[in-house]
Design an enzyme around this catalytic site. Structure first.
Site, mmCIF file in Angstrom:
data_model
loop_
_atom_site.group_PDB
_atom_site.id
_atom_site.type_symbol
_atom_site.label_atom_id
_atom_site.label_comp_id
_atom_site.label_asym_id
_atom_site.label_seq_id
_atom_site.Cartn_x
_atom_site.Cartn_y
_atom_site.Cartn_z
ATOM 1 N N ALA A 111 0.872 -1.093 -0.199
ATOM 2 C CA ALA A 111 -0.159 0.042 0.050
ATOM 3 C C ALA A 111 0.631 1.190 0.058
ATOM 4 C CB ALA A 111 -0.791 0.028 1.291
ATOM 5 N N PRO A 113 3.097 4.598 -0.536
ATOM 6 C CA PRO A 113 2.520 5.515 0.452
ATOM 7 C C PRO A 113 1.355 5.782 0.780
ATOM 8 C CG PRO A 113 3.321 6.668 -1.748
ATOM 9 C CD PRO A 113 3.230 5.279 -1.949
ATOM 10 N N GLY A 114 0.358 5.196 -0.055
ATOM 11 C CA GLY A 114 -1.146 5.283 0.336
ATOM 12 C C GLY A 114 -2.049 5.890 -0.408
ATOM 13 N N GLY A 115 -1.640 6.456 -1.637
ATOM 14 C CA GLY A 115 -2.663 7.060 -2.546
ATOM 15 C C GLY A 115 -3.822 6.098 -3.074
ATOM 16 N N LYS A 116 -3.524 4.908 -3.345
ATOM 17 C CA LYS A 116 -4.658 3.927 -3.857
ATOM 18 C C LYS A 116 -5.419 3.716 -2.375
ATOM 19 C CE LYS A 116 -2.017 2.206 -7.685
ATOM 20 N NZ LYS A 116 -0.773 3.075 -7.343
ATOM 21 N N ARG A 139 8.208 2.641 5.078
ATOM 22 C CA ARG A 139 7.244 2.883 4.306
ATOM 23 C C ARG A 139 5.767 2.869 4.892
ATOM 24 N NH1 ARG A 139 7.806 3.051 -1.194
ATOM 25 N NH2 ARG A 139 5.992 1.677 -1.452
ATOM 26 N N ASP A 179 -0.979 -3.951 -5.790
ATOM 27 C CA ASP A 179 -0.117 -2.766 -6.504
ATOM 28 C C ASP A 179 1.128 -3.305 -6.545
ATOM 29 O OD1 ASP A 179 -0.028 -0.673 -8.286
ATOM 30 O OD2 ASP A 179 0.856 0.493 -6.706
ATOM 31 N N CYS A 232 3.435 -0.478 -12.380
ATOM 32 C CA CYS A 232 3.714 0.713 -13.248
ATOM 33 C C CYS A 232 4.963 0.321 -14.123
ATOM 34 C CB CYS A 232 3.914 1.692 -12.311
ATOM 35 S SG CYS A 232 5.468 1.594 -10.828
#
Length: 462
Positions: A111, A113-116, A139, A179, A232
């Site tokens: 997860a 840094p947490g954007g998703k 992290r 991710d 990505c």
């Protein structure tokens, strides 16, 4: 921009006639984006507050483009209030593809840094349970900060391996996002140093790592549940081939959909996402077994001293000693753990043996019979709780003079209004009605209680 020759040869084989357009995209400026946090604000209202926002990101209804050469949204008080999350536009695809609904149990396995995670939480609302995890301790701490800043109250933050999570969360989740760590080919334009580290050996290393992460997922997903696997990178070994291997090894899963975002085709960097579903016909346990996954541990009782301390705090801020209880979401319990008061979801399974960074919404700590509220408590308050506060310092980010005061607060400085006298006790500090944190009244002064690790630093970008 200098790209590795072997990478370019590989991409030319992969893209064929599209390769020149792909190569040309590295000469173009990259797109910048941010996403409204629906836990706090609608995309429409955010656009009214931030007129520099441009068109919507096509694959994310909450996302907007902006010109990063003209504005710095990480230096605005609304960023600190958690109204939006700054995120590369293509990175908004995986969580959108997962289509989380209120009340579900959701895992973001890799997860930080947490954007998703924040995007998933916006879809959940204050219902259900979000488990966010990262195996790297530092992290995971960054992940916690972003979860709290964005006002997420129904999240558990863990620092664990996928294998240990699989043992603890058998058939537990409705939705899982993976991710995965990857070779980062899609981020070369954004982070050129990744191109310098790239090699075919790196691709092979990440491919093996991704396979080991995916191997832990089936045991955690309920019958009929869904997962999204994303990277990505452009590498077929890390994308389509990874999905094919997973489906070949797990006949109980089927592919729902798959999408690539290419930098020469969209306003964004490279991204890949595949959605897979556990086919209900392949039973992996009844609903009664799924419900049995929650064996509620003994709840630590809240001491009389702690109850009295938070009641006095509630009286100061809202005028009533018991009002704080009405501000908490339904479906949870307040617990006391080593002097920390937390609201924990009733969906919370046993976490014994796991590395837990945070087990719920941190309300604050009790020290020497006094309650000290956390910044997370302020940022997670619903709008009605903010409006009900009788001891509140509401600053304006729109007013030049008061915006200066907002920045002073975010820097951790003591505030003083000429002619103002502040009642003793705790005050909720807000920017245009959006909570930022707490301060303590001391006559003509407000003593700043904004946490040091969250403060505004000149020249800092996030």
């Amino acid at each position: 921009m200098k790209l590795p020759p072997v990478f370019l040869e590989k991409m030319e084989r992969q893209l064929g006639s599209e390769f020149p357009r792909f190569l040309q995209s590295y000469e173009q400026p990259r797109a910048a984006g941010l996403r409204a946090n629906r836990l706090k604000i609608s995309p429409e209202r955010l656009r009214e507050l931030l007129p520099y926002l441009q068109e919507r990101v096509p694959w994310c209804s909450d996302g907007f483009y902006y010109n990063e050469a003209e504005v710095r949204p990480a230096k605005h008080p609304y960023y600190y209030a958690g109204l939006y999350y700054i995120q590369e536009p293509s990175a908004m695809l995986p969580a959108e593809l997962l289509q989380v609904g209120p009340g579900e149990r959701v895992l973001d396995l890799c997860a930080a840094p947490g954007g998703k995670s924040v995007q998933l939480a916006s879809q959940l609302g204050r219902e259900g349970l979000l488990v966010v995890n990262d195996p790297h301790p530092q992290r995971a701490k960054v992940l916690l900060k972003n979860i709290e800043r964005c006002g997420i109250v129904n999240a558990i933050v863990l620092n664990e391996t996928p294998e240990r999570l699989a043992a603890a969360f058998s058939r537990f989740f409705d939705k899982i996002l993976v991710d995965a760590p990857c070779s980062g080919e899609g981020m070369f334009r954004k982070e050129p140093e990744m191109a310098h580290r790239w090699s075919e050996q790196e691709v092979a290393k990440y491919s093996a790592w991704q396979a080991s992460i995916l191997a832990a997922v089936p045991a955690m997903l309920r019958s009929g549940g869904e997962m999204v696997y994303s990277t990505c990178t452009f590498s077929g070994e890390e994308n389509e081939q990874q999905v094919d291997r997973f489906l070949s090894a797990h006949a109980e899963f089927e592919l729902v959909g798959m999408r690539r975002l290419w930098p020469h085709e969209v306003k964004g960097e490279g991204h890949f996402a595949a959605k897979m579903k556990h086919v209900a016909g392949h039973t992996r346990g009844s609903e009664s077994e799924r419900a049995a996954a929650i064996r509620k541990p003994q709840t630590p009782p809240v001491s009389a001293a702690a109850r009295q301390a938070i009641a006095e705090f509630s009286r100061q801020v809202w005028g009533y000693p018991d009002l704080w209880r009405q501000l908490l979401p339904a479906g949870g319990t307040v617990v006391e753990r080593s002097g920390h008061l937390l609201w924990e979801s009733d969906e919370l399974p046993p976490l014994r043996g796991l590395k837990v960074i945070r087990s719920g919404w941190l309300l604050g700590t009790v020290e020497k019979g006094r309650f000290r509220p956390s910044a997370a408590f302020a940022l997670g308050l619903p709008p009605e709780a903010v409006q009900a506060a009788v001891q509140r310092c509401d600053l304006s980010a729109a007013s030049e003079q008061e915006n200066y005061l907002v920045v002073r607060y975010l820097r951790g400085e003591t505030l003083q209004y000429e002619g103002n006298v502040w009642a003793k006790g705790w005050h909720l500090v807000t920017a245009d009605g959006f909570p930022l944190g707490w301060a303590k009244g001391a006559g003509t002064w407000l003593k700043n209680e904004f946490p040091p690790g969250w403060r505004w630093e000149d020249g800092e970008e996030r």
